[in-house]
Design an enzyme around this catalytic site. Sequence first.
Site, PDB file in Angstrom:
ATOM      1  N   GLY A  59       2.640   1.538   7.421  1.00 39.98           N
ATOM      2  CA  GLY A  59       3.214   2.272   6.305  1.00 39.98           C
ATOM      3  C   GLY A  59       4.093   1.354   5.489  1.00 39.98           C
ATOM      4  O   GLY A  59       3.879   0.155   5.424  1.00 39.98           O
ATOM      5  N   CYS A  60       5.101   1.933   4.899  1.00 33.57           N
ATOM      6  CA  CYS A  60       6.031   1.180   4.058  1.00 33.57           C
ATOM      7  C   CYS A  60       6.750   0.122   4.893  1.00 33.57           C
ATOM      8  O   CYS A  60       7.271   0.420   5.961  1.00 33.57           O
ATOM      9  CB  CYS A  60       7.037   2.144   3.447  1.00 33.57           C
ATOM     10  SG  CYS A  60       8.303   1.327   2.474  1.00 33.57           S
TER      11      CYS A  60
END
Length: 176
Positions: free
Chosen positions: A9-10
């Site tokens: 993810g981020c």
Amino acid sequence: MATATLGGGCFWCLEAVYQRLNGVNQVTSGYAGGQTDNPHYRSVTTGRTGHAEVVRIDYDPSVIDFETLLNVFFTIHDPTTADRQGADIGPQYRSIILWEDEDQLATANAVIERLTREGAYTDPIVTQVQPLEAFYPGEDYHQDYYRHNASAPYCQMVIMPKLEKAEARFGDRLRR
């Protein structure tokens, strides 16, 4: 010193957690796993470069090993969703382990097999495991993001719960 490169993810989320682990000397947010040279944030966010947002973790294997780094990784993100983590959608947010040697490859596969055998997740793990070909550091404003922006809504709503999960499961390994 050793390095590990992970995407879940981020990169801000992973960076914030790994920076707190004993034995981790540096965490750099960046890009890897794609087919273009010298990508930048604007190109990666299109999803067309093939790169994932990743963190490069410089760590001391006499203090923390690669398997423990992976156990943290599988605790703080959802490895069962392809090209997505929460509201972040696109191939740049995929779950990926970029191995640097045969030992890392074997450990990554063993951890995934163990989690699958144990039924740790209802859905199958879709984490990609591929060799690291190149790592490109992200722009300066992406580095140490949580440290500089802890009160921002994204940090409070998305990063803080991941820090809490890490604290609950790996509290004895975190810096105080």
